[in-house]
Design a protein around this motif. Structure first.
Motif: not given
Ligand code: NDP
Ligand code: KPL
Length: 304
Positions: A218-220, A280-284, A286-292
């Motif tokens: 999922a991270v990749i 990712a935020d700018r491009l909408a 979803s990256v929950p693992l990268l955010t954590a």
């Protein structure tokens, strides 16, 4: 080419020493404390049982404008980039080529803002570490460099850079698509760093848990989806390689960001992880693992 290597650390010191040993005209831009160590001990590089000591010509920022430089290799960490840009501005004159070897992509925009078309793209593939005594340890067998025009294709100046850097004891690739090469390395590094810093373990230990492999996948996927939304198709072999390396049974592999964390050192997380989350935020996306992983690394930096 009269070459200035900015920073005599793990990357700059390693490649700079090889270039010097091959007879290239290289000087290191260093700060006073590093200049003293290099004057006393030379540039010490340890590769397994082999130790080499190279006499390293140095210059400090106040003397840079005394010489004209053809090639400037930027090898500081991202946290030190703004100060380094200010320092090297007098060294970059008409015709100087600036080749950064930092990980990530963000440094390119900052360098281009200051030095414009002088800036090339570059990737250093090596695993090296600066020791507290000032020596450099090689941690793996890789030692190569890719570089190229950011606009793609070939140019006369790239040929000149290539003639200077190739044949000096490390492999070189003059790339027609250095931007994709930089993204390829960034995606692997970010995946490895997010996985091992978030879960605080080496790949083999993560893989041995019930859900470890699915977290790694999922991270990749998150990293690749940010690249895709940014208009970059990470090469399939990079994704396959990341899956193979980050889901390998028994592997002791960790990212350098994890090793820095364990050792209590500062981490280059802003350009390696957080910049992907901002994109990712700018491009909408979803990256929950990268955010954590980003939050975890920010907390670590605040606690230091
Ligand atoms: N190490 C590795 O295996 C790899 C690293 N990279 C990337 O390369 C970049 C550099 O990493 P690395 O070599 O490991 O970092 P290091 O910390 O080992 O080396 C950076 C060096 O830059 C010097 N420096 C900082 N600011 C200045 C300045 N203004 N003038 C002169 N010298 C300065 C520091 O010197 P001082 O002693 O004065 O602080 C330090 O010696 C990073 O972006 C990293 O991600 C890429 C591939 C592999
Ligand atoms: C690409 C990678 C993961 C190889 O060791 C690396 O450069 C790092 O960990 O900093």
């Amino acid at each position: 080419m009269r070459t200035l290597v900015v920073g005599a650390g793990a990357v700059g010191g390693f490649f700079g020493a090889l270039l010097l040993d091959a007879g290239r005209d290289v000087t290191f831009l260093v700060r006073p404390a590093r200049a003293e160590v290099l004057a006393a001990d030379g540039l010490v590089v340890r590769d397994g049982e082999t130790t080499t000591v190279t006499r390293a010509p140095t210059v400090t920022a106040d003397r840079l404008a005394d010489t004209s430089w053809d090639l400037v290799l930027v090898t500081v960490k991202e946290q030190a980039l703004d100060a380094a840009i200010a320092d090297i501005t007098p060294a970059v004159t008409a015709g100087t080529v600036v080749l950064p070897l930092l990980n990530g992509m963000r440094h390119l925009y900052r360098l281009r803002d200051t030095f414009g078309e002088a800036v090339l793209g570059g990737v250093a593939v090596v695993a090296s570490q600066l020791r507290p005594d000032g020596s450099i340890d090689l941690l793996g067998p890789d030692r190569f460099m890719r570089y190229g025009e950011l606009a793609g294709g070939r140019s006369a100046r790239i040929d000149t850079v290539d003639a200077t850097l190739s044949g000096a004891g490390f492999d070189t690739v003059c790339s027609a698509d250095i931007v994709t090469d930089m993204w390829d390395k960034w995606i692997f590094l970010a995946s490895a760093a997010a996985l091992t810093t978030l879960l605080q373990a080496a790949v083999g230990d993560i893989t041995a848990t019930e859900h470890g492999p699915s977290v790694a996948r999922a991270v990749i996927d998150e990293c690749a989806s940010v690249a895709a939304a940014s208009g970059v198709t990470v090469r399939p072999r990079v994704i396959d390689g990341a899956r193979a390396r980050l889901i390998a049974e028994g592997s002791p592999f960790t990212a350098s960001l994890y090793r820095d964390m364990v050792a209590g050192r500062d981490v280059e997380s802003d350009s390696v992880i957080t910049d992907l989350v901002r994109r990712a935020d700018r491009l909408a996306v979803s990256v929950p693992l990268l955010t954590a992983a980003s939050v975890n690394l920010s907390l670590y930096r605040h606690r230091r």
